[in-house]
Scaffold this motif. Structure first.
Motif, PDB file in Angstrom:
ATOM      1  N   ASP A 229     -48.188   2.488  27.244  1.00  0.00           N
ATOM      2  CA  ASP A 229     -47.996   3.390  28.389  1.00  0.00           C
ATOM      3  C   ASP A 229     -47.295   4.662  27.935  1.00  0.00           C
ATOM      4  O   ASP A 229     -47.702   5.779  28.287  1.00  0.00           O
ATOM      5  N   LEU A 230     -46.244   4.483  27.164  1.00  0.00           N
ATOM      6  CA  LEU A 230     -45.445   5.617  26.689  1.00  0.00           C
ATOM      7  C   LEU A 230     -46.272   6.525  25.780  1.00  0.00           C
ATOM      8  O   LEU A 230     -46.217   7.760  25.889  1.00  0.00           O
ATOM      9  N   MET A 231     -47.063   5.923  24.892  1.00  0.00           N
ATOM     10  CA  MET A 231     -47.862   6.710  23.971  1.00  0.00           C
ATOM     11  C   MET A 231     -48.883   7.569  24.712  1.00  0.00           C
ATOM     12  O   MET A 231     -49.053   8.757  24.414  1.00  0.00           O
ATOM     13  N   PHE A 232     -49.541   6.998  25.716  1.00  0.00           N
ATOM     14  CA  PHE A 232     -50.523   7.763  26.478  1.00  0.00           C
ATOM     15  C   PHE A 232     -49.856   8.829  27.348  1.00  0.00           C
ATOM     16  O   PHE A 232     -50.413   9.921  27.530  1.00  0.00           O
ATOM     17  N   GLU A 233     -48.681   8.527  27.873  1.00  0.00           N
ATOM     18  CA  GLU A 233     -47.953   9.536  28.658  1.00  0.00           C
ATOM     19  C   GLU A 233     -47.594  10.734  27.788  1.00  0.00           C
ATOM     20  O   GLU A 233     -47.800  11.891  28.167  1.00  0.00           O
ATOM     21  N   MET A 234     -47.038  10.457  26.603  1.00  0.00           N
ATOM     22  CA  MET A 234     -46.637  11.540  25.700  1.00  0.00           C
ATOM     23  C   MET A 234     -47.859  12.270  25.161  1.00  0.00           C
ATOM     24  O   MET A 234     -47.844  13.490  24.966  1.00  0.00           O
ATOM     25  N   ASN A 235     -48.949  11.526  24.931  1.00  0.00           N
ATOM     26  CA  ASN A 235     -50.194  12.122  24.487  1.00  0.00           C
ATOM     27  C   ASN A 235     -50.693  13.144  25.505  1.00  0.00           C
ATOM     28  O   ASN A 235     -51.090  14.258  25.161  1.00  0.00           O
ATOM     29  N   ALA A 236     -50.632  12.759  26.794  1.00  0.00           N
ATOM     30  CA  ALA A 236     -51.082  13.655  27.855  1.00  0.00           C
ATOM     31  C   ALA A 236     -50.168  14.867  27.993  1.00  0.00           C
ATOM     32  O   ALA A 236     -50.630  15.990  28.200  1.00  0.00           O
ATOM     33  N   GLU A 237     -48.855  14.638  27.879  1.00  0.00           N
ATOM     34  CA  GLU A 237     -47.891  15.728  28.037  1.00  0.00           C
ATOM     35  C   GLU A 237     -48.068  16.791  26.960  1.00  0.00           C
ATOM     36  O   GLU A 237     -47.964  17.987  27.231  1.00  0.00           O
ATOM     37  N   GLN A 238     -48.343  16.371  25.733  1.00  0.00           N
ATOM     38  CA  GLN A 238     -48.446  17.317  24.622  1.00  0.00           C
ATOM     39  C   GLN A 238     -49.875  17.770  24.347  1.00  0.00           C
ATOM     40  O   GLN A 238     -50.099  18.683  23.563  1.00  0.00           O
ATOM     41  N   GLY A 239     -50.866  17.128  24.996  1.00  0.00           N
ATOM     42  CA  GLY A 239     -52.249  17.497  24.746  1.00  0.00           C
ATOM     43  C   GLY A 239     -52.724  17.119  23.352  1.00  0.00           C
ATOM     44  O   GLY A 239     -53.666  17.699  22.812  1.00  0.00           O
ATOM     45  N   THR A 240     -52.073  16.125  22.768  1.00  0.00           N
ATOM     46  CA  THR A 240     -52.398  15.675  21.412  1.00  0.00           C
ATOM     47  C   THR A 240     -53.729  14.922  21.403  1.00  0.00           C
ATOM     48  O   THR A 240     -54.060  14.224  22.356  1.00  0.00           O
ATOM     49  N   THR A 241     -54.474  15.060  20.324  1.00  0.00           N
ATOM     50  CA  THR A 241     -55.666  14.246  20.113  1.00  0.00           C
ATOM     51  C   THR A 241     -55.205  12.916  19.507  1.00  0.00           C
ATOM     52  O   THR A 241     -54.453  12.897  18.544  1.00  0.00           O
ATOM     53  N   LEU A 242     -55.654  11.816  20.084  1.00  0.00           N
ATOM     54  CA  LEU A 242     -55.204  10.485  19.676  1.00  0.00           C
ATOM     55  C   LEU A 242     -56.356   9.694  19.075  1.00  0.00           C
ATOM     56  O   LEU A 242     -57.423   9.585  19.685  1.00  0.00           O
ATOM     57  N   VAL A 243     -56.149   9.178  17.872  1.00  0.00           N
ATOM     58  CA  VAL A 243     -57.102   8.254  17.251  1.00  0.00           C
ATOM     59  C   VAL A 243     -56.333   7.004  16.874  1.00  0.00           C
ATOM     60  O   VAL A 243     -55.375   7.063  16.107  1.00  0.00           O
ATOM     61  N   LEU A 244     -56.730   5.872  17.453  1.00  0.00           N
ATOM     62  CA  LEU A 244     -55.965   4.649  17.178  1.00  0.00           C
ATOM     63  C   LEU A 244     -56.872   3.517  16.737  1.00  0.00           C
ATOM     64  O   LEU A 244     -57.977   3.349  17.236  1.00  0.00           O
ATOM     65  N   VAL A 245     -56.394   2.779  15.755  1.00  0.00           N
ATOM     66  CA  VAL A 245     -57.037   1.563  15.269  1.00  0.00           C
ATOM     67  C   VAL A 245     -56.434   0.391  16.020  1.00  0.00           C
ATOM     68  O   VAL A 245     -55.205   0.261  16.105  1.00  0.00           O
ATOM     69  N   THR A 246     -57.291  -0.460  16.574  1.00  0.00           N
ATOM     70  CA  THR A 246     -56.770  -1.607  17.318  1.00  0.00           C
ATOM     71  C   THR A 246     -57.801  -2.729  17.366  1.00  0.00           C
ATOM     72  O   THR A 246     -59.009  -2.480  17.320  1.00  0.00           O
ATOM     73  N   HIS A 247     -57.307  -3.951  17.452  1.00  0.00           N
ATOM     74  CA  HIS A 247     -58.181  -5.092  17.730  1.00  0.00           C
ATOM     75  C   HIS A 247     -58.077  -5.474  19.204  1.00  0.00           C
ATOM     76  O   HIS A 247     -58.744  -6.384  19.663  1.00  0.00           O
ATOM     77  N   ASP A 248     -57.233  -4.756  19.950  1.00  0.00           N
ATOM     78  CA  ASP A 248     -56.943  -5.052  21.350  1.00  0.00           C
ATOM     79  C   ASP A 248     -57.964  -4.338  22.239  1.00  0.00           C
ATOM     80  O   ASP A 248     -57.920  -3.114  22.399  1.00  0.00           O
ATOM     81  N   GLU A 249     -58.896  -5.079  22.815  1.00  0.00           N
ATOM     82  CA  GLU A 249     -59.955  -4.474  23.620  1.00  0.00           C
ATOM     83  C   GLU A 249     -59.406  -3.802  24.878  1.00  0.00           C
ATOM     84  O   GLU A 249     -59.944  -2.788  25.337  1.00  0.00           O
ATOM     85  N   ALA A 250     -58.332  -4.351  25.442  1.00  0.00           N
ATOM     86  CA  ALA A 250     -57.732  -3.740  26.636  1.00  0.00           C
ATOM     87  C   ALA A 250     -57.154  -2.367  26.297  1.00  0.00           C
ATOM     88  O   ALA A 250     -57.275  -1.411  27.072  1.00  0.00           O
ATOM     89  N   LEU A 251     -56.530  -2.269  25.130  1.00  0.00           N
ATOM     90  CA  LEU A 251     -55.998  -0.984  24.681  1.00  0.00           C
ATOM     91  C   LEU A 251     -57.139  -0.006  24.410  1.00  0.00           C
ATOM     92  O   LEU A 251     -57.094   1.156  24.825  1.00  0.00           O
ATOM     93  N   ALA A 252     -58.173  -0.475  23.735  1.00  0.00           N
ATOM     94  CA  ALA A 252     -59.319   0.386  23.434  1.00  0.00           C
ATOM     95  C   ALA A 252     -59.960   0.923  24.710  1.00  0.00           C
ATOM     96  O   ALA A 252     -60.416   2.069  24.754  1.00  0.00           O
ATOM     97  N   ALA A 253     -59.963   0.096  25.765  1.00  0.00           N
ATOM     98  CA  ALA A 253     -60.586   0.501  27.023  1.00  0.00           C
ATOM     99  C   ALA A 253     -59.845   1.656  27.690  1.00  0.00           C
ATOM    100  O   ALA A 253     -60.415   2.359  28.534  1.00  0.00           O
ATOM    101  N   ARG A 254     -58.595   1.880  27.320  1.00  0.00           N
ATOM    102  CA  ARG A 254     -57.825   2.975  27.902  1.00  0.00           C
ATOM    103  C   ARG A 254     -58.156   4.317  27.265  1.00  0.00           C
ATOM    104  O   ARG A 254     -57.790   5.364  27.792  1.00  0.00           O
ATOM    105  N   CYS A 255     -58.840   4.272  26.119  1.00  0.00           N
ATOM    106  CA  CYS A 255     -59.254   5.513  25.460  1.00  0.00           C
ATOM    107  C   CYS A 255     -60.519   6.044  26.118  1.00  0.00           C
ATOM    108  O   CYS A 255     -61.265   5.304  26.758  1.00  0.00           O
ATOM    109  N   SER A 256     -60.774   7.318  25.933  1.00  0.00           N
ATOM    110  CA  SER A 256     -61.949   7.924  26.553  1.00  0.00           C
ATOM    111  C   SER A 256     -63.237   7.389  25.941  1.00  0.00           C
ATOM    112  O   SER A 256     -64.283   7.376  26.583  1.00  0.00           O
ATOM    113  N   ARG A 257     -63.183   6.972  24.683  1.00  0.00           N
ATOM    114  CA  ARG A 257     -64.328   6.303  24.069  1.00  0.00           C
ATOM    115  C   ARG A 257     -63.869   5.524  22.847  1.00  0.00           C
ATOM    116  O   ARG A 257     -62.720   5.630  22.433  1.00  0.00           O
ATOM    117  N   ARG A 258     -64.800   4.754  22.294  1.00  0.00           N
ATOM    118  CA  ARG A 258     -64.436   3.920  21.145  1.00  0.00           C
ATOM    119  C   ARG A 258     -65.553   3.929  20.106  1.00  0.00           C
ATOM    120  O   ARG A 258     -66.720   4.164  20.431  1.00  0.00           O
TER     121      ARG A 258
END
Length: 229
Positions: free
Chosen positions: A190-219
């Protein structure tokens, strides 16, 4: 010198990327013909089973490793056209990292860990900005604590504050909740996505967590070093 974000709005451009290493009598192909683009401010998840090449890909995106083929462009700059020092300069200027194992320096306090990348960049208001970030992640009362005095979730919050401190254009996260329990991991995300939105940062994350991946705009899904359709 690194260029600014291209007019197209693309921050990350990956083309024909491959990684091959020697293994006994035959070469081992870890990644093959990886190609994708990520727009400024977008959140992309890289998913796949263990051994699919996810962390290797992230290392190549950061310029921490060299490919056998292909290119990676960050803000229009082909990072493998740069020497090692210039790649390090680009990382310091444009790229932040969050690791599964936190990677905090044990001899530095929480505040000193966050201040470090700002000091290396000769930034202004280093202490003020670092304190504000630690307060933002809920650690305003833990500034002088060392990593060993912090829980896993608190250490990852320090790592987040450190990653966002230089206001990077690109944040790379490698299994950022892998060492945390489910509830703590959810709060970190939650915190990472909040800070990502606040700063307009581009986020690329490696994960095996499908729920986390679903929160990204694409995978992007990797299997045996290849991108799946």
């Amino acid at each position: 010198m690194p260029t600014d974000t291209p007019q197209s709005g693309l921050l990350l451009e990956v083309s024909g990327l491959g990684k091959q290493v020697s293994s006994g009598n035959a070469p081992l192909q870890i990644l093959q013909d990886i190609a994708f683009e990520v727009g400024a401010g977008e959140a992309l998840a890289i998913v796949g089973a263990s051994g699919s090449g996810k962390s290797t890909l992230l290392g190549l995106l950061a310029g921490l490793d060299l490919p056998s083929a292909g290119s990676v462009r960050i803000a229009g700059q082909d990072i493998f056209a740069l020497d090692e020092d210039a790649r390090a300069e680009l990382r310091g200027d444009k790229v932040g990292f969050v690791f599964q194992s936190f990677q905090l320096l044990p001899a530095l306090t929480a505040l000193e860990n966050v201040m470090l990348p700002l000091e290396l960049a000769n930034a202004e208001r280093v202490r003020e900005r670092s304190v504000a970030l630690l307060e933002r992640v809920g650690l305003g009362s833990r500034l002088t604590h060392y990593p060993r005095q912090l829980s896993g979730g608190e250490q990852q919050r320090v790592a987040l504050a450190r990653a966002f401190a230089p206001e990077p254009q690109l944040l790379l996260a490698d299994e950022p909740t892998g060492n945390l329990d489910a509830a703590t991991g959810a709060s970190i995300i939650d915190l990472m996505f909040e800070m990502n939105a606040e700063q307009g940062t581009t986020l690329v994350l490696v994960t095996h967590d499908e729920a986390l991946a679903a929160r990204c705009s694409r995978r992007i899904r990797l299997s045996a070093g290849r991108m799946m359709a």
